[in-house]
Design a protein around this motif. Sequence first.
Motif, mmCIF file in Angstrom:
data_model
loop_
_atom_site.group_PDB
_atom_site.id
_atom_site.type_symbol
_atom_site.label_atom_id
_atom_site.label_comp_id
_atom_site.label_asym_id
_atom_site.label_seq_id
_atom_site.Cartn_x
_atom_site.Cartn_y
_atom_site.Cartn_z
ATOM 1 N N ASN A 208 5.688 -20.770 61.411
ATOM 2 C CA ASN A 208 4.404 -21.385 61.725
ATOM 3 C C ASN A 208 4.485 -22.895 61.904
ATOM 4 O O ASN A 208 3.461 -23.580 61.920
ATOM 5 C CB ASN A 208 3.383 -21.048 60.625
ATOM 6 N N THR A 209 5.681 -23.422 62.018
ATOM 7 C CA THR A 209 5.879 -24.861 62.167
ATOM 8 C C THR A 209 6.648 -25.140 63.460
ATOM 9 O O THR A 209 7.626 -24.451 63.775
ATOM 10 C CB THR A 209 6.676 -25.430 60.979
ATOM 11 N N VAL A 210 6.175 -26.164 64.227
ATOM 12 C CA VAL A 210 6.893 -26.569 65.431
ATOM 13 C C VAL A 210 8.009 -27.516 65.024
ATOM 14 O O VAL A 210 7.768 -28.684 64.711
ATOM 15 C CB VAL A 210 5.953 -27.240 66.447
ATOM 16 N N ASP A 211 9.227 -26.999 65.004
ATOM 17 C CA ASP A 211 10.374 -27.843 64.710
ATOM 18 C C ASP A 211 10.731 -28.682 65.941
ATOM 19 O O ASP A 211 10.453 -28.292 67.083
ATOM 20 C CB ASP A 211 11.577 -27.001 64.304
ATOM 21 N N VAL A 212 11.340 -29.816 65.698
ATOM 22 C CA VAL A 212 11.785 -30.706 66.771
ATOM 23 C C VAL A 212 13.302 -30.696 66.800
ATOM 24 O O VAL A 212 13.955 -31.067 65.813
ATOM 25 C CB VAL A 212 11.264 -32.143 66.555
ATOM 26 N N VAL A 213 13.855 -30.262 67.934
ATOM 27 C CA VAL A 213 15.303 -30.160 68.073
ATOM 28 C C VAL A 213 15.740 -30.997 69.269
ATOM 29 O O VAL A 213 15.289 -30.773 70.398
ATOM 30 C CB VAL A 213 15.748 -28.698 68.264
ATOM 31 N N PHE A 214 16.615 -31.978 69.044
ATOM 32 C CA PHE A 214 17.150 -32.794 70.131
ATOM 33 C C PHE A 214 18.250 -32.009 70.843
ATOM 34 O O PHE A 214 19.202 -31.541 70.210
ATOM 35 C CB PHE A 214 17.716 -34.101 69.606
#
Length: 369
Positions: A208-214
């Motif tokens: 339920n969380t938008v992770d940020v991946v480079f």
Amino acid sequence: MTATRLRCLLLAGSALACAGTAHAQSTSGTAAGTLVSNTAQASFTVNGTAQTATSNTATFVVDRKVNLTVVASPATNTQVNLGQTGAVLTFKVTNNTNGTQDFILSADQIVSLGVLPGTDNFDATNLKVFVDSNGNGTYDPGTDTATFIDELPEDGTATVFVVGDIPNTAGENLAFVSLRATVATGGTSGTLGAALVPTDLNILNQDNTVDVVFADNDSDGIGPDIARNGQARAYLAYEVGVRSVNLTVVKTAQVLSDGVNAINPKALPGAVVQYCLTVTNSTLLVPANGVALTDVIPANTSYVPGSITVGGIGAGGACLVSGLPVADDGSTTGLYGGSYNTSTKTVTATIPTLAGGTSVAASFRVTIN
């Protein structure tokens, strides 16, 4: 627009379970934050009676895959002149992230050796970064004033200009410049978001969380940029390309008076002769600076004191309109200068700047001995 696929599994007891998944049609992939949910269905029979069962709903949100590119457009040096102001380099920034993003922009002149050919031997001054606001691909001062990219949609491209001044120093050749773009938070029009911070990859994925991946590459291979840092760079150079102009001088002599003939005076002893020198810069858009015309008066003549004029109009070497008088002693009181050296019998006329495609005439007089 989405397309739906069905995946069906044959379960024990002749039960058929199907699941649906949604896929956004975008180069950057399904938009970050998209909720993906589905359920499984089972159908079966018991003693000839058909029955069904529905699973719970499994959900998760699509994470943010951060990516971008910065390229020079075109990837060729920008030709400049010494002393030029407002010289423009052009870049394009593309948002390959699966979401609308802001982009922080900055220009610098820290360029690793080997990134661009040639030797960097000067720095441009007053470097500024502006975004093309009207999409015409041309820098318009007063119109293109935004200093960051605002709300660039996924797969969108923005044109960015780096604008700087070129010092007026002899020997300058190349100034390497880079544009750096950093992916920032979008969502609020007109306000620059903060630079994105990646999620710790050691943390388990949260549905339920938008992770940020480079996911960005090292854009230059050897320069300041590195892979997966949410940034990209591209490089261009200011090049002082024109170092010479097509400058020509035409000289004529005209007898003004001889003390005998009022019409058609002749070159008699005691006659006054005017020399006219017309200097022309035929190289358009490139000025010639510090033009100095020198002329040694010929034998059997004497210089007429105070006869130097500069800034007139000439054609074919003849002075059509006289210029401004200048002092023999080399002092400058106006736009032009001049002098007469009694020891060397040399006349000098100085023109601070001769613009490309223009001509200026200078004249002086002598008497025939």
